[in-house]
Design an enzyme around this catalytic site. Structure first.
Site, PDB file in Angstrom:
ATOM      1  N   ASN A   9       0.830  -1.207   0.000  1.00  0.00           N
ATOM      2  CA  ASN A   9       0.000   0.000   0.000  1.00  0.00           C
ATOM      3  C   ASN A   9       0.869   1.262   0.000  1.00  0.00           C
ATOM      4  OD1 ASN A   9      -2.365   1.494  -0.026  1.00  0.00           O
ATOM      5  ND2 ASN A   9      -2.607   1.452   2.197  1.00  0.00           N
ATOM      6  N   GLU A  34       1.339  -2.673  -5.282  1.00  0.00           N
ATOM      7  CA  GLU A  34       0.812  -1.333  -4.994  1.00  0.00           C
ATOM      8  C   GLU A  34       1.915  -0.417  -4.444  1.00  0.00           C
ATOM      9  OE1 GLU A  34      -3.457   0.496  -3.421  1.00  0.00           O
ATOM     10  OE2 GLU A  34      -2.871  -1.514  -2.822  1.00  0.00           O
ATOM     11  N   TYR A 141      -0.424  -7.765  -9.423  1.00  0.00           N
ATOM     12  CA  TYR A 141      -1.398  -7.005  -8.637  1.00  0.00           C
ATOM     13  C   TYR A 141      -2.654  -6.913  -9.485  1.00  0.00           C
ATOM     14  CZ  TYR A 141      -3.649  -2.992  -6.353  1.00  0.00           C
ATOM     15  OH  TYR A 141      -4.553  -2.166  -5.735  1.00  0.00           O
ATOM     16  N   ASP A 182      -1.370  -9.999  -4.997  1.00  0.00           N
ATOM     17  CA  ASP A 182      -2.720  -9.618  -4.588  1.00  0.00           C
ATOM     18  C   ASP A 182      -3.667  -9.929  -5.734  1.00  0.00           C
ATOM     19  OD1 ASP A 182      -5.068  -8.448  -3.785  1.00  0.00           O
ATOM     20  OD2 ASP A 182      -4.228  -6.462  -3.411  1.00  0.00           O
ATOM     21  N   ASP A 303      -2.579  -2.365   4.928  1.00  0.00           N
ATOM     22  CA  ASP A 303      -3.871  -3.010   5.156  1.00  0.00           C
ATOM     23  C   ASP A 303      -3.829  -4.484   4.755  1.00  0.00           C
ATOM     24  OD1 ASP A 303      -3.521  -2.269   2.531  1.00  0.00           O
ATOM     25  OD2 ASP A 303      -5.632  -1.888   2.148  1.00  0.00           O
ATOM     26  N   HIS A 304      -2.679  -4.925   4.227  1.00  0.00           N
ATOM     27  CA  HIS A 304      -2.450  -6.338   3.921  1.00  0.00           C
ATOM     28  C   HIS A 304      -1.311  -6.849   4.799  1.00  0.00           C
ATOM     29  CE1 HIS A 304      -4.630  -6.520  -0.099  1.00  0.00           C
ATOM     30  NE2 HIS A 304      -4.604  -5.225   0.168  1.00  0.00           N
ATOM     31  N   CYS A 524     -24.424   4.122  21.985  1.00  0.00           N
ATOM     32  CA  CYS A 524     -25.007   2.910  21.410  1.00  0.00           C
ATOM     33  C   CYS A 524     -25.654   2.088  22.527  1.00  0.00           C
ATOM     34  CB  CYS A 524     -23.942   2.097  20.675  1.00  0.00           C
ATOM     35  SG  CYS A 524     -22.627   1.458  21.730  1.00  0.00           S
ATOM     36  N   HIS A 527     -23.222  -1.186  24.008  1.00  0.00           N
ATOM     37  CA  HIS A 527     -22.019  -0.918  24.788  1.00  0.00           C
ATOM     38  C   HIS A 527     -22.140   0.312  25.670  1.00  0.00           C
ATOM     39  CE1 HIS A 527     -20.587  -2.935  20.968  1.00  0.00           C
ATOM     40  NE2 HIS A 527     -20.182  -3.799  21.888  1.00  0.00           N
ATOM     41  N   CYS A 564     -21.607  -2.881  17.216  1.00  0.00           N
ATOM     42  CA  CYS A 564     -23.002  -3.314  17.256  1.00  0.00           C
ATOM     43  C   CYS A 564     -23.755  -2.681  16.084  1.00  0.00           C
ATOM     44  CB  CYS A 564     -23.655  -2.944  18.591  1.00  0.00           C
ATOM     45  SG  CYS A 564     -23.750  -1.163  18.898  1.00  0.00           S
TER      46      CYS A 564
END
Length: 574
Positions: A9, A34, A141, A182, A303-304, A524, A527, A564
């Site tokens: 990334n 990437e 990729y 990827d 993120d990978h 919420c 929680h 949630c």
């Protein structure tokens, strides 16, 4: 021999240094996707790494987009390397070759498929059981199918077909093949965090392609050993590909083994992701040489996460890197470059049209930059602009006129001093005021109440003017002058601070009445924690609307630590 693939990334992921990051992965061949670096932005620190030789593929249409790179240790130097899958980008000796049948693709399609910098191929010599063999590593990729852009779905499927065509052609040429990178498709429900949330999971065209590209899974083969041959034949027909998923070969039933997570929802904290990064290899290589394969979810920075595979064979390095290696690029080769290389001859007749329509490299006019002006695309004039002495300034640009003034240029410090100028002349023009004569009786200076007000700013009624009615003082330095000056400065600072505070308070009240700010977040229900404010960015009737959701990271519905299902539009409470 060890290989690693990692979608980083952005090449800037290696903040601690590329050499340190590569060494930490402890592999002979490291394939990254990437990179988001183009040819003109590639620097020496990224291209030339001590102990490694590197091979890059760049996007030719968009900057900061796509791009792949393969770093090989000097002990794993390939004897051939190539950019792209089609062969159209190859103009040197030392290419891999074996391109397969391209009759299903048009020339324009082939050019576009290789135009985004999505593949690098390296070919290596290995020693397997006292026999020298060839292993070809295809670093890819694969494109993402954007649901809002239907044309990208076809582009992705065409790229899959081209990849399979090239991989099978190289395999047919008696070389082992490893396809890694990827792939942007999770193959099985076990490879997805919530497959039941996707309609027609098995009907996805990308998954159907993977079914044909990959050979039958290991657990199916084991089951079919106890079943009749007829069932085995059906499985073979369904999964008759020539490649295998190395991770599933060694871990056929492992769950929650993901390689990609959404950073927008913090899904990595709850391991709510997908497995879309793979190391595929031909069946004979997997069964005969692969000894292990796994993922590395503990490695952060993207993120990978990386995926690795280990083989029992040993690499035989080439004595010289192939021409595609970055060490042969002119700017990194240490050769004297010609000055003419830094200048490009521009045709003045087509400058404007090239800026709006043309794309660099081999891109066709069917694919355009995203930042093109959508208006007036056809209003490009073909007339050549005639430059005369009166029209040197380009059309459409304002001419900056310089105003001449007879007044001398003032000092910058004059903007930061109180205005106490021309005091002597004002005293001379008011003879009716009492004068205070100095010892030499030569210079006179008067300070009136109005002039004190100009220094101190706005004075309130309860402000006491500390001075005698005659405020003129001598221009010479006297004790009275010092005292008066000190008191005036004190009044100036005091009234200025008070006035600034009053003005700031009034301004704050005004802006609070105009800009109410975001509403207080509700809690919420599950929680009892304050929610986070989000805005709809997807085009549609709700675009731009704001809503509240649970602040916890996204996760499976059965996970109490995950987000949630609380949702409320701003202003409606629903």
């Amino acid at each position: 021999m060890k290989v690693v693939t990692w979608n980083i990334n952005g090449i800037r992921t290696f903040r601690g240094g590329i050499r340190k990051a590569l060494d930490s992965l402890d592999a002979d061949i490291i394939c990254v996707q990437e990179t988001k670096v183009t040819r003109d932005l590639l620097d020496e620190r990224t291209a030339i790494v001590d102990g490694y030789n590197s091979y890059f593929s760049f996007s030719r249409g968009r900057s900061g987009y796509s791009g792949v790179a393969t770093y090989c240790k000097d002990s794993a130097t390939p004897f051939a390397a190539e950019e792209g899958l089609t062969g159209l980008l190859t103009n040197h000796e030392g290419a891999v070759g074996c391109y397969g049948d391209h009759t299903e693709f048009s020339n324009e399609e082939l050019q576009l498929l290789d135009n985004e910098g999505r593949a690098v191929i390296t070919q290596h010599k290995v020693m397997c059981q006292d026999k020298m063999q060839t292993v070809t590593v295809i670093n890819v990729y694969c494109p993402r199918a954007d649901p809002e852009k239907p044309e990208r779905k076809r582009f992705k499927l065409q790229f899959y077909k081209l990849l399979q065509c090239r991989a099978e052609a190289v395999l047919k040429d008696k070389s082992h093949v490893i396809v890694l990178g990827d792939v942007n498709t999770s193959h099985r429900p076990i490879d997805h965090c919530d497959p039941s949330d996707i309609d027609d999971f098995e009907e996805n065209p990308g998954r159907k392609w993977l079914n044909g590209f990959l050979h039958g899974r290991r657990q199916e083969e084991e089951k079919n050993e106890e079943e009749p041959d007829e069932a085995s034949e059906v499985t073979h027909d369904t999964h008759s590909g020539k490649f295998m998923d190395t991770f599933r070969y060694f871990h056929p039933t492992r769950t929650n083994a993901f390689t990609c997570w959404s950073t927008l929802t913090g899904a990595r904290q709850t391991n709510y992701g997908t497995r879309i990064d793979y190391i595929f290899a031909d069946c004979h290589l997997v069964k005969d040489q692969f000894v292990a394969a796994d993922i590395m979810p503990e490695v952060e920075g993207s993120d990978h996460c990386p995926v690795w595979g280990k083989l029992s064979c040993s690499l035989l390095p080439s004595s010289k890197p192939p021409p595609l290696c970055t060490c042969h690029l002119p700017e990194f080769a240490g050769k004297q470059q010609k000055l003419s290389r830094f200048f490009v001859k521009v045709d003045q007749k087509s400058v404007q049209s090239e800026q709006k329509d043309a794309l660099p490299g081999s891109q066709e006019k069917g694919e355009k930059r995203e930042n093109l002006n959508p208006f007036g695309a056809g209003n490009i004039s073909g007339k050549k602009r005639i430059l005369t002495a009166d029209s040197i300034v380009p059309k459409g640009k304002k001419v900056k006129t310089v105003k001449t003034s007879s007044k001398p240029q003032g000092s910058l410090l004059s903007f930061f001093k109180p205005k106490l100028t021309n005091v002597v002349s004002q005293c001379e023009k008011t003879p009716d005021l009492d004068e205070v004569t100095s010892s030499n009786n030569s210079h006179k200076e008067y300070i009136t109440r109005e002039e004190v007000l100009s220094v101190t700013g706005r004075m309130t009624d309860d402000t006491e003017l500390v001075s005698s009615p005659q405020l003129c003082t001598s221009s010479t330095t006297t004790e009275t002058d010092k005292q008066m000056k000190t008191k005036v400065e004190h009044l100036t600072s005091k009234t200025t601070v008070g006035h600034a505070a009053t003005k700031k308070g009034a301004s704050l009240v005004f802006w609070k009445s105009v800009l109410h700010g975001p509403p207080p977040p509700p809690s919420c229900k599950m929680h009892g924690e304050p929610c986070v404010l989000r805005t709809v960015k997807k085009e549609g009737p709700n675009m731009g609307r704001q809503f509240f959701v649970c602040s916890r990271p996204q996760g499976h519905a059965s996970n109490p630590e995950a987000r949630c299902n609380f949702f409320a539009w701003v202003g409606t409470g629903k």
